[in-house]
Design a protein around this motif. Structure first.
Motif, short mmCIF file in Angstrom:
data_model
loop_
_atom_site.label_atom_id
_atom_site.label_comp_id
_atom_site.label_asym_id
_atom_site.label_seq_id
_atom_site.Cartn_x
_atom_site.Cartn_y
_atom_site.Cartn_z
N LEU A 132 73.63 68.54 84.73
CA LEU A 132 73.42 69.09 83.39
C LEU A 132 73.73 70.59 83.37
N ASP A 133 73.30 71.30 84.39
CA ASP A 133 73.57 72.74 84.47
C ASP A 133 75.07 73.02 84.54
N ALA A 134 75.82 72.15 85.20
CA ALA A 134 77.26 72.35 85.35
C ALA A 134 77.99 72.28 84.01
N LEU A 135 77.40 71.60 83.03
CA LEU A 135 78.00 71.52 81.69
C LEU A 135 77.80 72.78 80.88
N GLU A 136 76.76 73.51 81.19
CA GLU A 136 76.37 74.67 80.38
C GLU A 136 76.73 75.95 81.12
N PRO A 137 77.78 76.66 80.68
CA PRO A 137 78.23 77.84 81.40
C PRO A 137 77.17 78.94 81.54
N ASN A 138 76.23 78.98 80.63
CA ASN A 138 75.20 80.03 80.68
C ASN A 138 73.94 79.60 81.40
N ARG A 139 73.91 78.37 81.93
CA ARG A 139 72.69 77.85 82.54
C ARG A 139 72.92 77.35 83.95
N GLY A 140 73.52 77.89 84.80
CA GLY A 140 73.68 77.29 86.11
C GLY A 140 75.08 77.48 86.59
N ASN A 141 75.51 76.58 87.43
CA ASN A 141 76.83 76.69 88.05
C ASN A 141 77.86 75.96 87.22
N ALA A 142 78.62 76.68 86.46
CA ALA A 142 79.70 76.07 85.68
C ALA A 142 80.89 75.80 86.57
N ASP A 143 81.67 74.79 86.21
CA ASP A 143 82.89 74.52 86.99
C ASP A 143 83.85 75.66 86.81
#
Length: 143
Positions: A132-143
């Motif tokens: 879920l974090d990977a989907l949200e650039p401002n919340r975790g590790n974005a691709d």
């Protein structure tokens, strides 16, 4: 590029419980729904006070109901800390998971998602949170 990729919600495949699911990035309305969920979990000052004022003199009851009304108006918004606190719970994780699934998987209910999440062990919850974090650039590790 025409820039549309910047505004179109990102999606991501996620293998979960023997299924391949497609998660969608949250939209602006999703954040409003998160706030509404947090607000709906707050106790209503009016509902708490109403049963007690029946036995009071009218002026005292009016005063107390007025205070409860003022308090209830303050509760119509959720502070960022309250939202973060909710999102750090299992209920919050399940809610975000459901919001991320519902666009691509309308057949999956919120109750289904809650049941799945509550059945996860700590490692699986961490993996779900990472997806879920990977989907949200401002919340975790974005691709």
């Amino acid at each position: 590029m025409d820039g549309l990729h910047e505004i179109a919600p990102r999606t991501r495949e996620f293998h979960f419980m023997g299924r391949t699911l497609r998660l969608s990035q949250l939209r602006l309305r999703s954040y409003a729904e998160i706030e509404a969920e947090v607000i709906s979990r707050k106790p209503s000052p009016l509902a708490l006070v109403a049963p007690t004022v029946k036995e009071m003199p009218i002026e005292q009851a009016k005063y107390l109901l007025g205070l409860a009304y003022d308090d209830s108006m303050k509760l119509r918004r959720a502070e960022p800390a309250e939202i973060d606190q909710f999102l750090a719970t299992t209920d919050g994780l399940a809610f975000i998971f459901w919001l991320s699934l519902r666009e691509q998987h309308p057949e999956i209910s919120r109750d289904d998602v809650s049941e799945w999440v509550y059945g996860l062990d700590e490692k699986e919850m961490g993996r779900l949170q990472g997806e879920l974090d990977a989907l949200e650039p401002n919340r975790g590790n974005a691709d």
